[in-house]
Scaffold this motif. Structure first.
Motif, PDB file in Angstrom:
ATOM      1  N   PHE A 107       0.857  -1.184   0.000  1.00 12.83           N
ATOM      2  CA  PHE A 107       0.000   0.000   0.000  1.00 12.83           C
ATOM      3  C   PHE A 107       0.893   1.233   0.000  1.00 12.83           C
ATOM      4  O   PHE A 107       2.079   1.160   0.369  1.00 12.83           O
ATOM      5  N   PRO A 108       0.403   2.389  -0.425  1.00 12.36           N
ATOM      6  CA  PRO A 108       1.252   3.588  -0.455  1.00 12.36           C
ATOM      7  C   PRO A 108       1.643   4.028   0.958  1.00 12.36           C
ATOM      8  O   PRO A 108       0.844   3.950   1.891  1.00 12.36           O
ATOM      9  N   ARG A 109       2.864   4.469   1.112  1.00 10.11           N
ATOM     10  CA  ARG A 109       3.360   4.873   2.427  1.00 10.11           C
ATOM     11  C   ARG A 109       2.559   6.022   3.011  1.00 10.11           C
ATOM     12  O   ARG A 109       2.380   6.119   4.234  1.00 10.11           O
ATOM     13  N   THR A 110       2.045   6.902   2.175  1.00  7.49           N
ATOM     14  CA  THR A 110       1.298   8.052   2.673  1.00  7.49           C
ATOM     15  C   THR A 110       0.024   7.656   3.405  1.00  7.49           C
ATOM     16  O   THR A 110      -0.504   8.427   4.194  1.00  7.49           O
ATOM     17  N   ALA A 111      -0.481   6.437   3.145  1.00  4.88           N
ATOM     18  CA  ALA A 111      -1.720   6.004   3.798  1.00  4.88           C
ATOM     19  C   ALA A 111      -1.524   5.777   5.287  1.00  4.88           C
ATOM     20  O   ALA A 111      -2.422   6.044   6.099  1.00  4.88           O
TER      21      ALA A 111
END
Length: 276
Positions: free
Chosen positions: A162-166
């Motif tokens: 999953f994207p790190r920003t999440a």
């Protein structure tokens, strides 16, 4: 308990005989005072309730994409019984988005993958899920033993991430553990992409990837995909209930307490239900 009080006070509170017990003069005095204390307590609770936010309002709840499907059923039912006028509105949001919404006042309580840092927010752990992996049936036959699979057996297969920003802290924890077992992280997930089941399944069915999934996963597994427990439980995903520290909402407090009570039933690491 009465004997302990008698020792502490140095007086007899009860006269005990073969026909029963009756209070002494000191015992009757204590009973009168105890009733007075209880009455004052009830008056204090009633007075304080006038200074707390009433239950009759909208309770805005943030939730992540994956939770044990029955986790919220009991707690929400308990809140409904105690505060029938409260309406709960749930929104699927990433951890980062939930923290932002709490700080802007757009959420009242959040279920997130990270413990908050700094002041202003309170938190309580409500779920700890040992994660397993989704792989193809063919791969499962090659890498798994009777009890599950070791992470290092997946070397050469990339992770569907999953994207790190999440959820930055959770992402860093996952990637550090995967790297420590020699695994390929694969291409980074596009920013803003939600890792919905369909995305995981499509990547896994290619035969070149694996995805992480909790044991109590509500999404049915498609033909050709198997869930395997990870031996020694190297990855445990924790979910916290988080709310503004200054909140005095009684319905919110009731929801958090009910989630805490439900916590023990969602940490046994059982395999999810069969394929769909």
């Amino acid at each position: 308990m009465t004997s302990a009080l008698e020792r502490e006070l140095g007086v007899d509170l009860l006269i005990r005989s073969s026909t029963g017990v009756r209070p002494t003069e000191a015992g009757r005095t204590l009973l009168v005072e105890a009733r007075a204390v209880l009455a004052r307590y009830e008056r204090a609770v009633s007075a304080l309730s006038r200074h707390t936010e009433p239950g009759g309002s909208l309770l805005r709840l943030g939730i992540p994409l994956e939770l044990p499907e029955d986790l919220l059923v009991g707690p929400l039912a308990r809140v409904g019984e105690r505060f029938p006028e409260t309406r709960v509105r749930a929104r699927h949001l990433s951890t980062a988005a939930q923290f932002a919404a709490l700080r802007t006042g757009d959420l009242d309580v959040a279920l997130v993958r990270e413990h908050p840092i700094g002041g202003g927010l309170d938190a309580s752990l409500i779920v700890a899920e040992p994660l397993g992996v989704l792989v193809t049936d063919e791969m499962a036959g090659r890498v798994a033993g009777p009890a599950g699979v070791r992470l290092e057996r997946l070397v050469g297969v990339h992770w569907v991430g999953f994207p790190r920003t999440a959820s930055p802290a959770w992402y860093d924890e996952v990637t550090a553990i995967l790297r420590s077992h020699g695994l390929d992280l694969g291409p980074p997930a596009p920013e803003g992409q939600e890792l919905i089941p369909e995305v995981k399944f499509t990547a896994v069915l290619s035969g070149r990837a694996f995805a992480l999934a909790p044991p109590h996963w509500s999404a049915p597994l498609p033909p050709g995909v198997t869930w395997l427990p990870l031996l020694e439980r190297p990855l445990v995903r924790r979910t916290w209930a988080v709310w503004p520290a200054e909140s005095r909402r009684r319905d919110l407090g009731a929801l958090v307490a009910a989630l805490e009570d439900a916590y023990g039933g969602h940490n046994d690491g059982e395999e999810p239900g069969g394929k769909g």
